[in-house]
Enzyme design. Structure first.
Site, PDB file in Angstrom:
ATOM      1  N   THR A   1       5.082 -59.333  96.854  1.00 42.00           N
ATOM      2  CA  THR A   1       6.337 -59.653  96.175  1.00 42.00           C
ATOM      3  C   THR A   1       6.111 -60.724  95.118  1.00 42.00           C
ATOM      4  OG1 THR A   1       7.603 -58.988  98.109  1.00 42.00           O
ATOM      5  CG2 THR A   1       8.701 -60.462  96.565  1.00 42.00           C
TER       6      THR A   1
ATOM      7  N   GLY B   1       4.536 -59.132  92.128  1.00 42.12           N
ATOM      8  CA  GLY B   1       5.553 -58.245  91.571  1.00 42.12           C
ATOM      9  C   GLY B   1       6.573 -59.012  90.742  1.00 42.12           C
TER      10      GLY B   1
ATOM     11  N   GLU C   1       6.424 -61.416 106.002  1.00 37.70           N
ATOM     12  CA  GLU C   1       5.545 -60.259 106.197  1.00 37.70           C
ATOM     13  C   GLU C   1       4.173 -60.777 106.627  1.00 37.70           C
ATOM     14  OE1 GLU C   1       4.311 -58.041 102.647  1.00 37.70           O
ATOM     15  OE2 GLU C   1       4.702 -56.214 103.771  1.00 37.70           O
TER      16      GLU C   1
ATOM     17  N   CYS D   1       3.087 -51.703 104.135  1.00 34.24           N
ATOM     18  CA  CYS D   1       4.281 -52.380 103.619  1.00 34.24           C
ATOM     19  C   CYS D   1       5.532 -51.964 104.385  1.00 34.24           C
ATOM     20  CB  CYS D   1       4.439 -52.122 102.133  1.00 34.24           C
ATOM     21  SG  CYS D   1       4.238 -50.409 101.679  1.00 34.24           S
TER      22      CYS D   1
ATOM     23  N   LYS E   1      -6.076 -49.824  88.093  1.00 35.31           N
ATOM     24  CA  LYS E   1      -6.968 -50.844  88.657  1.00 35.31           C
ATOM     25  C   LYS E   1      -6.813 -50.886  90.172  1.00 35.31           C
ATOM     26  CE  LYS E   1      -6.586 -55.212  89.534  1.00 35.31           C
ATOM     27  NZ  LYS E   1      -7.375 -55.270  90.788  1.00 35.31           N
TER      28      LYS E   1
ATOM     29  N   GLU F   1       6.575 -51.582  94.037  1.00 36.45           N
ATOM     30  CA  GLU F   1       6.636 -51.342  95.479  1.00 36.45           C
ATOM     31  C   GLU F   1       6.067 -52.588  96.130  1.00 36.45           C
ATOM     32  OE1 GLU F   1       7.812 -48.733  97.012  1.00 36.45           O
ATOM     33  OE2 GLU F   1       7.928 -47.260  95.397  1.00 36.45           O
TER      34      GLU F   1
HETATM   35  P1  NAD Z   1      -1.700 -58.903  95.521  1.00 40.26           P
HETATM   36  O1  NAD Z   1      -0.310 -58.579  95.114  1.00 40.26           O
HETATM   37  O2  NAD Z   1      -2.296 -60.181  95.038  1.00 40.26           O
HETATM   38  O3  NAD Z   1      -2.691 -57.742  95.030  1.00 40.26           O
HETATM   39  C1  NAD Z   1      -2.306 -56.407  94.790  1.00 40.26           C
HETATM   40  C2  NAD Z   1      -2.977 -55.908  93.515  1.00 40.26           C
HETATM   41  O4  NAD Z   1      -2.499 -56.647  92.396  1.00 40.26           O
HETATM   42  C3  NAD Z   1      -4.500 -56.068  93.493  1.00 40.26           C
HETATM   43  O5  NAD Z   1      -5.059 -54.972  92.800  1.00 40.26           O
HETATM   44  C4  NAD Z   1      -4.691 -57.345  92.683  1.00 40.26           C
HETATM   45  O6  NAD Z   1      -5.932 -57.441  92.052  1.00 40.26           O
HETATM   46  C5  NAD Z   1      -3.582 -57.220  91.663  1.00 40.26           C
HETATM   47  N1  NAD Z   1      -3.103 -58.475  91.078  1.00 40.26           N
HETATM   48  C6  NAD Z   1      -3.175 -59.736  91.603  1.00 40.26           C
HETATM   49  N2  NAD Z   1      -2.579 -60.605  90.778  1.00 40.26           N
HETATM   50  C7  NAD Z   1      -2.109 -59.895  89.715  1.00 40.26           C
HETATM   51  C8  NAD Z   1      -1.392 -60.241  88.536  1.00 40.26           C
HETATM   52  N3  NAD Z   1      -1.009 -61.503  88.290  1.00 40.26           N
HETATM   53  N4  NAD Z   1      -1.053 -59.256  87.672  1.00 40.26           N
HETATM   54  C9  NAD Z   1      -1.393 -57.979  87.909  1.00 40.26           C
HETATM   55  N5  NAD Z   1      -2.096 -57.605  89.000  1.00 40.26           N
HETATM   56  C10 NAD Z   1      -2.441 -58.542  89.903  1.00 40.26           C
HETATM   57  O7  NAD Z   1      -1.783 -58.811  97.083  1.00 40.26           O
HETATM   58  P2  NAD Z   1      -2.886 -59.455  98.057  1.00 40.26           P
HETATM   59  O8  NAD Z   1      -3.240 -60.862  97.682  1.00 40.26           O
HETATM   60  O9  NAD Z   1      -4.011 -58.519  98.132  1.00 40.26           O
HETATM   61  O10 NAD Z   1      -2.074 -59.493  99.422  1.00 40.26           O
HETATM   62  C11 NAD Z   1      -1.144 -60.553  99.649  1.00 40.26           C
HETATM   63  C12 NAD Z   1       0.022 -60.112 100.471  1.00 40.26           C
HETATM   64  O11 NAD Z   1       0.731 -59.096  99.751  1.00 40.26           O
HETATM   65  C13 NAD Z   1      -0.310 -59.449 101.801  1.00 40.26           C
HETATM   66  O12 NAD Z   1      -0.462 -60.350 102.826  1.00 40.26           O
HETATM   67  C14 NAD Z   1       0.898 -58.575 102.002  1.00 40.26           C
HETATM   68  O13 NAD Z   1       1.943 -59.306 102.582  1.00 40.26           O
HETATM   69  C15 NAD Z   1       1.309 -58.182 100.613  1.00 40.26           C
HETATM   70  N6  NAD Z   1       0.833 -56.832 100.270  1.00 40.26           N
HETATM   71  C16 NAD Z   1       1.722 -55.826 100.240  1.00 40.26           C
HETATM   72  C17 NAD Z   1       1.290 -54.557  99.935  1.00 40.26           C
HETATM   73  C18 NAD Z   1       2.209 -53.392  99.906  1.00 40.26           C
HETATM   74  O14 NAD Z   1       1.763 -52.273 100.068  1.00 40.26           O
HETATM   75  N7  NAD Z   1       3.484 -53.586  99.671  1.00 40.26           N
HETATM   76  C19 NAD Z   1      -0.047 -54.319  99.652  1.00 40.26           C
HETATM   77  C20 NAD Z   1      -0.941 -55.381  99.654  1.00 40.26           C
HETATM   78  C21 NAD Z   1      -0.472 -56.627  99.955  1.00 40.26           C
END
Ligand code: NAD
Ligand code: MN
Length: 483
Positions: A237, A240, A388, A291, A183, A257
């Site tokens: 995080t 995660g 972050e 990240c 996804k 990650e």
């Molecule tokens: P997020 O963790 O919400 O989204 C990442 C992915 O996870 C997206 O595909 C999203 O649809 C999906 N997702 C969201 N909730 C989920 C759940 N409960 N179960 C499974 N999948 C789910 O991140 P975001 O809201 O897009 O960004 C928020 C913050 O996260 C950013 O400001 C940044 O600090 C951090 N971030 C880190 C990375 C990285 O590469 N480590 C990448 C994106 C965001």
């Protein structure tokens, strides 16, 4: 202004964006039975690019079933060298269609074409080539004589490197004999859907790769599906942590990650001009949506004034604007939400007493933009030194001794990456050994290679992607030890 660049836009005529997209399940695009469709936009202009399907629980179930069927009936049974041939074919098609992939990535994500063309897409192809070579050599991966695939992998990726994160997830999974349901993030689904077409073009057996679109609920339904054997997640995080809780006590193998707050450490004997380039690349590459970004600059006090004034001079030359312009250095912020987060944390930085500076720069009126920004007089307790920001914002701290540099660098809940700049090899090795970070760059920053493992300590997650280590996440060793 002595001179300026004429616009040099890359043509977007090479991409053919459909008005709407279905889900890619079992080798075909099918309509979602789930929720209402949503739109993906270009963050540089807010132009609507396409309507995207929202996969609901029954769609997720169909995708997992298609992956399971492909796993048991086709992919697992193929001779490993045959799996390798499919991956080599995909890698070559990525190269052939690289301009199309790069333009679409820049349109949907906002990143400069210079980066999508020269970094994201070549690295994506390199990952497929690299793991294609592993497909028939898994017995040499150090995981026992005949390691076995896990089954169906649920893969959820973020919006900052849509193509590259997809390659990091799909290439090792397939090389190891697993099938996948992936996804992409809700703001950047288009290149994953183009990759689905590439899978068709490569005649990949149906169901080996399934791409489903949607937001967090779709991601949750996917990772919580009882018939997935492996979860690979890259993102925040917070999410995660939720996934780790929901996977605890199940048979699912998990790699995460997550975020980072990397220290980029400049010693007084560092080559200053090169270090300044490394600082810029460390935090302004991909608008700081990285990240492993070098978002905390630790500079030795004796050279701090020199480094900061060179950095200011350099930042005045950065070109912010149209992602499709070949001269653009810094593109658009990926979404209104992310722009809101960056603005909020930057305002907190000022309120807590740090000094904010940006070069003069004209930002486009439409779209989501934030100028390259540095904060001086940052103390370790400030929010901008701890949280972050995930944007083009650098927090600058100083140190006097190597021990102080190490203590400050490690003073973070994260541990993904770090950089060390010094003329002395012995100092670099000594410092690198003391840094609690998965990747330590020496006199460079943000360098990636498919042969090199990548991953974090502490709240940056666990497991490694890339290299031989990245195979362990998709294989069960058969020598009695867990991989
Ligand atoms: P997020 O963790 O919400 O989204 C990442 C992915 O996870 C997206 O595909 C999203 O649809 C999906 N997702 C969201 N909730 C989920 C759940 N409960 N179960 C499974 N999948 C789910 O991140 P975001 O809201 O897009 O960004 C928020 C913050 O996260 C950013 O400001 C940044 O600090 C951090 N971030 C880190 C990375 C990285 O590469 N480590 C990448 C994106 C965001
Ligand atoms: Mn988009």
């Amino acid at each position: 202004m002595p001179f300026d660049y004429a616009p040099a836009p890359e043509s977007r005529s090479i991409v053919d964006i459909k008005p709407s997209y279905g889900l890619f399940i079992g080798g075909e695009f099918t309509d979602a039975k789930g929720g209402t469709p949503f739109k993906t936009i270009s963050p540089a202009t807010e132009e609507v690019l396409a309507e995207i399907s929202q996969a609901g629980p029954s769609d997720v179930d169909r995708a997992v079933k298609a992956a399971r069927t492909a796993y048991t009936q086709t992919w697992r049974r193929l001779a490993p060298a045959e799996r390798g041939k499919y991956l080599f074919r995909i890698a070559r098609i990525i190269q052939e269609r690289s301009r199309e992939l790069a333009v679409l990535e820049s349109l949907d994500n906002g990143k400069p074409i210079r980066e999508s063309r020269d970094v994201d897409v070549p690295l994506m192809a390199a990952h497929f080539f690299y793991y294609a070579g592993w497909a028939d050599k898994l017995s040499y991966a150090g995981l026992g004589p005949d390691p076995k695939p896990l089954g169906v992998a649920a893969q959820v990726i973020p919006w900052n490197f849509p193509l590259l994160m997809m390659a990091w997830k799909i290439a090792p999974a397939l090389a190891a004999g697993n099938t996948v349901v992936l996804k992409p993030a809700e703001t950047t689904p288009l290149t994953a859907l183009l990759f689905a077409e590439i899978c068709q073009q490569a005649d990949l057996p149906p169901g080996v790769v399934n791409i489903i679109t949607g937001a967090g609920d779709t991601g949750r339904a996917l990772v919580e599906h009882p018939d997935v054997d492996k979860i690979a997640f890259t993102g925040s995080t917070e999410v995660g942590r939720q996934i780790a809780i929901s996977a605890a006590g199940t048979h699912k193998k998990l790699t995460l990650e997550l975020g980072g707050k990397a220290a980029n450490i400049i010693f007084d004997d560092a080559p200053i001009d090169q270090a300044v380039e490394g600082i810029v690349n460390g935090i302004f590459f991909n608008q700081g949506h990285v990240c492993c970004a070098g978002s905390r600059l630790l500079v030795q006090e004796s050279v701090a004034d020199e480094v900061i004034s060179s950095l200011r001079r350099r930042l005045k030359t950065l070109r912010v604007g149209d992602p499709l312009d070949k001269n653009t250095d810094v593109g658009a912020i990926n979404s209104a939400e992310q722009l809101g987060r960056i603005r909020k944390l930057s305002a907190i930085g000022e309120k807590e007493g740090a000094v904010r500076w940006s070069p003069p720069c004209d930002l486009p009126e439409r779209g989501f933009w934030f100028p390259p920004t540095i904060f001086t007089e940052v103390s370790p307790s400030h929010r901008i030194a701890r949280d972050e920001i995930f944007g083009p914002v650098l927090s600058i701290l100083t140190f006097r001794t190597p021990d102080e540099a190490v203590a400050k660098a490690n003073n973070t809940p994260y541990g993904l990456s770090a950089g060390v700049w010094s003329d002395k090899g012995s100092r670099i090795l000594a410092i690198a050994n003391k840094l609690r970070a998965g990747v330590v760059w020496a006199n460079t920053f943000n360098r990636f290679d498919p042969t090199s493992p990548f991953g974090g300590y502490k709240e940056s997650g666990y497991g490694r992607e890339g290299g031989r280590h990245g195979l362990a996440a998709y294989l069960a060793s058969n020598d009695g030890e867990s991989a």
